[in-house]
Design a protein around this motif. Sequence first.
Motif, PDB file in Angstrom:
ATOM      1  N   ASN A 279     -20.509  12.291 -39.050  1.00  0.00           N
ATOM      2  CA  ASN A 279     -19.744  10.744 -38.999  1.00  0.00           C
ATOM      3  C   ASN A 279     -18.059  11.004 -38.878  1.00  0.00           C
ATOM      4  O   ASN A 279     -17.638  11.996 -39.276  1.00  0.00           O
ATOM      5  N   SER A 280     -17.570   9.963 -38.474  1.00  0.00           N
ATOM      6  CA  SER A 280     -15.954  10.108 -38.188  1.00  0.00           C
ATOM      7  C   SER A 280     -15.367  10.168 -39.522  1.00  0.00           C
ATOM      8  O   SER A 280     -14.186  10.759 -39.818  1.00  0.00           O
ATOM      9  N   ASP A 281     -15.734   9.547 -40.717  1.00  0.00           N
ATOM     10  CA  ASP A 281     -15.181   9.447 -42.114  1.00  0.00           C
ATOM     11  C   ASP A 281     -14.874  11.005 -42.381  1.00  0.00           C
ATOM     12  O   ASP A 281     -13.768  11.461 -43.035  1.00  0.00           O
ATOM     13  N   ALA A 282     -15.982  11.908 -42.354  1.00  0.00           N
ATOM     14  CA  ALA A 282     -15.950  13.042 -42.777  1.00  0.00           C
ATOM     15  C   ALA A 282     -14.996  13.840 -41.952  1.00  0.00           C
ATOM     16  O   ALA A 282     -14.046  14.596 -42.769  1.00  0.00           O
ATOM     17  N   ALA A 283     -14.798  13.535 -40.693  1.00  0.00           N
ATOM     18  CA  ALA A 283     -13.590  14.184 -39.645  1.00  0.00           C
ATOM     19  C   ALA A 283     -12.143  13.799 -40.322  1.00  0.00           C
ATOM     20  O   ALA A 283     -11.294  14.724 -40.190  1.00  0.00           O
ATOM     21  N   VAL A 284     -12.018  12.541 -40.676  1.00  0.00           N
ATOM     22  CA  VAL A 284     -10.867  12.080 -41.144  1.00  0.00           C
ATOM     23  C   VAL A 284     -10.286  12.725 -42.462  1.00  0.00           C
ATOM     24  O   VAL A 284      -9.114  13.021 -42.734  1.00  0.00           O
TER      25      VAL A 284
ATOM     26  N   LEU B 289     -21.274  22.108 -34.929  1.00  0.00           N
ATOM     27  CA  LEU B 289     -22.286  21.075 -34.719  1.00  0.00           C
ATOM     28  C   LEU B 289     -21.932  19.653 -34.725  1.00  0.00           C
ATOM     29  O   LEU B 289     -22.621  18.806 -34.326  1.00  0.00           O
ATOM     30  N   SER B 290     -20.672  19.335 -35.393  1.00  0.00           N
ATOM     31  CA  SER B 290     -20.241  17.982 -35.317  1.00  0.00           C
ATOM     32  C   SER B 290     -19.474  17.694 -34.205  1.00  0.00           C
ATOM     33  O   SER B 290     -18.155  18.156 -34.350  1.00  0.00           O
ATOM     34  N   PRO B 291     -19.759  16.837 -33.459  1.00  0.00           N
ATOM     35  CA  PRO B 291     -18.651  16.296 -32.353  1.00  0.00           C
ATOM     36  C   PRO B 291     -17.533  15.587 -32.717  1.00  0.00           C
ATOM     37  O   PRO B 291     -16.391  15.607 -32.250  1.00  0.00           O
ATOM     38  N   TYR B 292     -17.572  14.977 -33.929  1.00  0.00           N
ATOM     39  CA  TYR B 292     -16.735  14.062 -34.662  1.00  0.00           C
ATOM     40  C   TYR B 292     -15.533  15.181 -35.080  1.00  0.00           C
ATOM     41  O   TYR B 292     -14.330  14.871 -35.093  1.00  0.00           O
ATOM     42  N   MET B 293     -16.055  16.194 -35.896  1.00  0.00           N
ATOM     43  CA  MET B 293     -15.111  17.315 -36.330  1.00  0.00           C
ATOM     44  C   MET B 293     -14.239  17.695 -35.027  1.00  0.00           C
ATOM     45  O   MET B 293     -13.065  17.974 -35.174  1.00  0.00           O
ATOM     46  N   LEU B 294     -14.914  17.921 -33.919  1.00  0.00           N
ATOM     47  CA  LEU B 294     -14.222  18.433 -32.651  1.00  0.00           C
ATOM     48  C   LEU B 294     -13.224  17.564 -32.179  1.00  0.00           C
ATOM     49  O   LEU B 294     -12.265  18.135 -31.521  1.00  0.00           O
TER      50      LEU B 294
END
Length: 295
Positions: free
Chosen positions: A67-72, A132-137
């Motif tokens: 999810n995007s929250d984790a990336a932020v 594995l997470s596209p959001y982190m990328l």
Amino acid sequence: MAVRQDTIWERFLSPVVRLLIDEDGLRRYADSIDWEKESDRYRRDDVIIPSYYSNQNFHGIAGGYLNSDAAVTYDPVTQYVLPPNESIVRQALVDAVQVKPRRILDLGCGTGSTTLMLKQAFPEAEVIGLDLSPYMLVRAEDKARNAGLEIVWRHGNAEKTGLRDATFDLVTASLLFHETPDAVSLAILRESFRLLVTGGQVLILDGNQKTLRQLEWLNDVFEEPYIREYAASSTEANMGAAGFEAVRSQDVWWINQVTSGIKPIATENVRHYTPTSVDNNDLEGLGSPAFGIMA
């Protein structure tokens, strides 16, 4: 973002960290990106998300890193939970590099903090970050762009990358193994062995297993579903089982460790590769020895 309320992190530590973080700034940054659209640029249909990754909470966050929250929020929080300093800890991996890498693969790269440091240390090398997470990328790419660094970001599973044999001089992973079952960590090391040229090096930065075994309470600070399994294991032993030699670990400020292994030089069937130019904007049709021709 759904967060577990019963973890030690959420009850005691999170309120302290929140005092140090610009939450309004993070919210503005999160709102400035169309995360679904941007993550779709990386999302690959041939990447299957394993259940150990998608069915667990990490750090008390429901859904983990998908999810995007984790990336932020990952970077602002991590800077306060890696003593004595996040950059010092990650630099220990960079300082442990013994080869002269022309091609580097950073597995489980997350938001790219270590990946960027590797590119800065070895500017002539082709550096690839895989997660594995596209959001982190999406977050990693933004950081690289702001730093003026050219790095390839790739959606993929570190257990089975789909990249070709013997095409990297250096394979790394930072803070990944404590978030995977031990059998998966071993599979990642075997994949790293396959990807490395003979004489290539693997480097794993993560929690100090001896310390985690001695201080059980550290395993309760964050919601880490596999950290006790990681603490009971031995990255050195797994490296040996994967075929690496000259395996050794060094402590990083007692809380962390860097473990290194070398792919031994075989007496026959030694593979070499010749670097070729890579169009980073078209990974699907690469003729690069790292990627091969992808359908």
